[in-house]
Design an enzyme around this catalytic site. Structure first.
Site, PDB file in Angstrom:
ATOM      1  N   LYS A 116       0.820  -1.214   0.000  1.00 28.30           N
ATOM      2  CA  LYS A 116       0.000   0.000   0.000  1.00 28.30           C
ATOM      3  C   LYS A 116       0.847   1.254   0.000  1.00 28.30           C
ATOM      4  CE  LYS A 116      -4.401  -1.556   1.826  1.00 28.30           C
ATOM      5  NZ  LYS A 116      -5.451  -1.357   2.816  1.00 28.30           N
ATOM      6  N   LYS A 199      -5.743 -11.005  -6.064  1.00 27.30           N
ATOM      7  CA  LYS A 199      -6.986 -11.181  -5.316  1.00 27.30           C
ATOM      8  C   LYS A 199      -8.078 -10.226  -5.823  1.00 27.30           C
ATOM      9  CE  LYS A 199      -8.542 -10.474  -0.580  1.00 27.30           C
ATOM     10  NZ  LYS A 199      -8.225 -10.305   0.826  1.00 27.30           N
ATOM     11  N   LYS A 202     -11.958  -4.869  -3.629  1.00 23.45           N
ATOM     12  CA  LYS A 202     -12.925  -3.799  -3.866  1.00 23.45           C
ATOM     13  C   LYS A 202     -12.239  -2.485  -4.198  1.00 23.45           C
ATOM     14  CE  LYS A 202     -13.975  -3.882   1.098  1.00 23.45           C
ATOM     15  NZ  LYS A 202     -12.868  -3.112   1.623  1.00 23.45           N
TER      16      LYS A 202
END
Ligand code: TRP
Length: 333
Positions: A116, A199, A202
Site C-alpha cells: 500500500k 486477489k 474492492k
C-alpha cells in the site's frame, strides 16, 4: 448474551468501496455459517478506511451499505453483535496503548504496508503504518479466540499474537486472550476476473475485475463473460490455468461442491460453458442479497437502531478490557 462458554469469533471489513463477491464468499458467508456456534462480533472498520483518503459522504454511505449488506447476507443482529468501529472509541484508545508496545521493525515487515505504501507514493500516512496495530486492538478488546480472515490477513493476526504475548509477559497472562486466525479452505481467495493471479479487491480500479454485491444480473453476466481465461480449451484444476481455476473455485464456494467433482462435470465442455454456468450461480447467490440490501439501506432508522445496540454491547465488553490494560500499565482511569 456473553454469559456462555462459547468461543469468541470476531471479524471486520473496511467500508471503503463496494463489497465484492470475494468479500461474500471469502468472509461474510463464513461469518453467517458460524454465528450461532460462537459468540460473534462483526463490524465495519471505518477508522481503518481513512488510512487512505475517503470522500466523507461516500464513507458514510458505504458504512450504511456495508451494514445493510451484512444483515441481508444473513447476519442476525440479535445473535451476533454488529457495529461500526468509530462508534466504539475503545478501539482508538487501545490502539494507542498497543502502539507503545509495537516495534517499527515488525510493522515495516508487513506485506500489506509495503504494497500500500508503494501505491501511496510520497506522502504515506502514518496511519497506514500503524494500521495493523489498530487491527490488533480490534481483536484483543473482545477476548477473541478466532479471527476468520482471508489468507492475506494472516500476517496481521500473527502480529496481533506477538503483541498480546509480549504484553502478557509484562503484565500478566490474563491480560489478553491470544487469538488464532481461521482461514477458510475454499473461497478464502477469490481472484480478480481480469488478472486471476491477483486477489479480487474492492479497491481495484478496473470495475470488470470484481463482481460487486450491488451489480445487476446483467452486469454480473457481462463481467463473467469477459473474465480472463487461459490458453488451451480443457477445463482442469491446474495452477497453470489461474483463470479457469478461479471460476471453478467460485462455483465450489457457492455450491459447496468439491472442485474435483465440478471439473469432472465439464469433461468435453468448453470455457464458454464454464463461464455461463458460473455467471448463473453468481446471479443466484447475489440477486436476493442485493435486493434485500437495497431495501435495508433505505431504512436508516432501523439501521441506526441496530448500530446503537451493537455499539452499546461492544462498549461494555471493550471497556472491561481497556480498564484492565490501564490498571496493569499504571494509567489513572
Ligand atoms: N485488515 C482487514 C482487511 O483488510 C480488516 C480488519 C480490520 C479486520 N480489523 C480487523 C479483520 C479485525 C479481522 C479482524 O481485510
Amino acid at each position: 448474551m456473553n454469559a456462555t462458554n462459547r468461543k469468541v469469533m470476531l471479524s471486520a471489513v473496511q467500508p471503503s468501496n463496494t463489497l465484492t463477491l470475494g468479500n461474500l464468499l471469502g468472509a461474510i458467508r463464513n461469518w453467517v455459517k458460524h454465528q450461532d456456534d460462537y459468540e460473534c462480533w462483526f463490524f465495519a472498520v471505518n477508522l481503518h478506511a481513512i488510512t487512505v483518503r475517503q470522500d466523507p459522504t461516500e464513507l458514510r454511505e458505504q458504512t450504511y451499505r456495508a451494514v445493510a449488506t451484512y444483515i441481508a447476507a444473513g447476519i442476525n443482529p440479535e445473535h451476533a453483535t454488529l457495529f461500526v468501529q468509530s462508534q466504539v472509541p475503545e478501539h482508538a484508545e487501545l490502539a494507542w496503548l498497543l502502539n507503545c508496545y509495537s516495534y517499527m521493525g515488525e510493522l515495516g515487515r508487513m506485506t500489506q504496508f509495503k504494497d500500500k505504501s508503494q501505491k501511496a507514493g510520497e506522502n504515506i500516512a502514518v496511519g497506514l503504518f500503524t494500521y495493523p496495530v489498530l487491527m490488533a486492538a480490534d481483536i484483543l478488546l473482545y477476548d477473541t479466540d478466532l479471527v476468520p480472515v482471508g489468507a492475506d490477513q494472516k500476517q496481521h493476526i500473527e502480529l496481533t499474537r506477538d503483541i498480546a504475548i509480549r504484553m502478557n509477559n509484562l503484565y500478566g497472562e490474563d491480560l489478553f486472550r491470544v487469538p488464532q486466525p481461521m482461514i477458510a479452505q475454499v473461497g478464502a481467495k477469490i481472484m480478480s476476473l481480469q488478472d486471476p493471479t491477483a486477489k479480487m479487491s474492492k479497491s481495484d480500479p478496473d470495475p470488470n475485475a470484481s463482481v460487486y454485491l450491488t451489480d445487476t444480473d446483467d452486469v454480473i453476466r457481462k463481467k463473467l463473460k469477459r473474465a480472463i481465461t487461459d490458453s488451451g480449451n480443457e477445463i482442469t484444476d491446474d495452477d497453470s490455468k489461474p483463470g479457469v481455476k478461479n471460476l471453478l473455485s467460485i462455483q465450489s464456494a457457492i455450491t459447496g461442491k468439491p472442485i474435483s467433482g465440478i471439473v469432472a462435470s465439464y469433461a468435453g465442455k468448453m470455457y464458454g460453458h464454464l463461464k455461463v454456468d458460473t455467471a448463473e450461480l453468481v446471479v443466484q447467490a447475489i440477486a436476493p442479497l442485493r435486493d434485500e440490501a437495497n431495501r435495508l439501506y433505505e431504512e436508516r432508522t432501523f439501521l441506526d437502531q441496530v448500530l446503537r445496540k451493537g455499539a452499546d454491547r461492544a462498549r461494555e465488553r471493550a471497556g472491561k478490557t481497556l480498564a484492565r490494560c490501564y490498571d496493569r500499565i499504571g494509567l489513572l482511569k
